[in-house]
Design a protein around this motif. Structure first.
Motif, PDB file in Angstrom:
ATOM      1  N   LYS A 128       0.692  20.522 -36.688  1.00 19.57           N
ATOM      2  CA  LYS A 128      -0.036  21.587 -35.982  1.00 19.57           C
ATOM      3  C   LYS A 128      -1.401  21.827 -36.615  1.00 19.57           C
ATOM      4  N   ALA A 129      -1.480  21.742 -37.927  1.00 21.42           N
ATOM      5  CA  ALA A 129      -2.767  21.917 -38.607  1.00 21.42           C
ATOM      6  C   ALA A 129      -3.755  20.842 -38.156  1.00 21.42           C
ATOM      7  N   TYR A 130      -3.277  19.613 -38.042  1.00 16.50           N
ATOM      8  CA  TYR A 130      -4.147  18.513 -37.591  1.00 16.50           C
ATOM      9  C   TYR A 130      -4.520  18.697 -36.120  1.00 16.50           C
ATOM     10  N   GLU A 131      -3.559  19.055 -35.296  1.00 17.19           N
ATOM     11  CA  GLU A 131      -3.835  19.287 -33.876  1.00 17.19           C
ATOM     12  C   GLU A 131      -4.849  20.406 -33.694  1.00 17.19           C
ATOM     13  N   THR A 132      -4.774  21.427 -34.543  1.00 13.93           N
ATOM     14  CA  THR A 132      -5.709  22.546 -34.461  1.00 13.93           C
ATOM     15  C   THR A 132      -7.137  22.091 -34.719  1.00 13.93           C
ATOM     16  N   GLU A 133      -7.308  21.103 -35.581  1.00 16.34           N
ATOM     17  CA  GLU A 133      -8.647  20.566 -35.835  1.00 16.34           C
ATOM     18  C   GLU A 133      -9.263  20.060 -34.523  1.00 16.34           C
ATOM     19  N   LEU A 134      -8.482  19.327 -33.737  1.00 17.19           N
ATOM     20  CA  LEU A 134      -8.974  18.827 -32.449  1.00 17.19           C
ATOM     21  C   LEU A 134      -9.141  19.957 -31.455  1.00 17.19           C
ATOM     22  N   GLU A 135      -8.182  20.856 -31.397  1.00 18.28           N
ATOM     23  CA  GLU A 135      -8.286  21.944 -30.424  1.00 18.28           C
ATOM     24  C   GLU A 135      -9.526  22.805 -30.670  1.00 18.28           C
ATOM     25  N   GLU A 136      -9.886  23.003 -31.927  1.00 19.17           N
ATOM     26  CA  GLU A 136     -11.092  23.778 -32.236  1.00 19.17           C
ATOM     27  C   GLU A 136     -12.347  23.077 -31.716  1.00 19.17           C
ATOM     28  N   ILE A 137     -12.359  21.762 -31.781  1.00 18.29           N
ATOM     29  CA  ILE A 137     -13.487  21.003 -31.230  1.00 18.29           C
ATOM     30  C   ILE A 137     -13.544  21.195 -29.715  1.00 18.29           C
ATOM     31  N   ILE A 160      -4.297  13.329 -28.404  1.00 13.34           N
ATOM     32  CA  ILE A 160      -3.634  12.771 -29.591  1.00 13.34           C
ATOM     33  C   ILE A 160      -2.596  11.727 -29.183  1.00 13.34           C
ATOM     34  N   ALA A 161      -1.837  12.000 -28.137  1.00 10.71           N
ATOM     35  CA  ALA A 161      -0.845  11.014 -27.676  1.00 10.71           C
ATOM     36  C   ALA A 161      -1.533   9.723 -27.243  1.00 10.71           C
ATOM     37  N   MET A 162      -2.638   9.856 -26.525  1.00 13.54           N
ATOM     38  CA  MET A 162      -3.359   8.668 -26.071  1.00 13.54           C
ATOM     39  C   MET A 162      -3.897   7.872 -27.259  1.00 13.54           C
TER      40      MET A 162
END
Length: 195
Positions: A128-137, A160-162
């Motif tokens: 989730k911490a890593y996913e949040t990095e992308l979501e913030e972008i 991320i899945a892609m």
């Protein structure tokens, strides 16, 4: 039993992790025994317990190490720029980092079910911490008016899945180079966010 001649903990520990990762990725966590890991390393099975309390702890160590390294490497990337530039950096980073770690990525997606609830929660938190990095972008891109996304959380998961899917089909020396794959995926991600 005495330590094998020429055995050193700074060599044996990493070798145990490397062989466990290779075997888990090839045969699946449930099918691999501690005895098989010991055989691949060239030590007695009992020697493994000097390095890990059990097989699940070994799997957890592999998964956590991968996520810790992924997050640290992303955070070490150059920062700054608008959301468009940051998203391109994320896409290229994710592909580059994970193509070098195909077995670790495979385990991260296929073997989570073998963790205790406590260990699962730790790995899930890191993901989730890593996913949040992308979501913030993605949120920044919306705020800038650069991206058109109906739901940033869903877009985060889809991207991320892609990107992670590259590991399932990419083969070195194939039709497309790593650079070509990164270019094509960046173009697809860019279009998917309406940029």
């Amino acid at each position: 039993m005495a330590r094998k001649t020429g055995s050193h903990s700074e060599i044996t520990g990493p070798k145990i992790r490397a062989e466990a990762q290779r075997l888990f990725a090839r045969y699946g966590f449930a099918a691999v025994s501690m005895r098989q890991i010991a055989g691949a390393v060239g030590v007695q099975a009992g020697a493994l317990y000097l390095y890990t309390p059990d097989k699940e702890a070994l799997l957890f160590d592999l998964l956590k190490t991968h996520m810790d390294e992924l997050i640290a490497a992303w955070r070490a990337e150059p920062a700054g720029g608008d959301a468009h530039a940051r998203l391109e950096r994320f896409v290229r980073f994710h592909i580059r980092f994970n193509l070098e770690r195909a077995e670790a990525v495979f385990l991260s997606y296929m073997e989570l079910r073998n963790l205790s609830p406590e260990n699962f929660a730790v790995i899930e938190g890191l993901r989730k911490a890593y996913e949040t990095e992308l979501e913030e972008i993605l949120k920044a891109g919306q705020d800038e008016g650069a991206f058109l996304i109906p739901d940033t959380k869903l877009a985060t998961m889809a991207i991320i899945a892609m990107l992670t899917g590259v590991n399932t089909w990419f083969r070195e020396g194939g039709r497309l180079s790593r650079a070509m794959v990164a270019d094509i995926y960046w173009d697809m991600v860019r279009k998917s966010v309406g940029a």
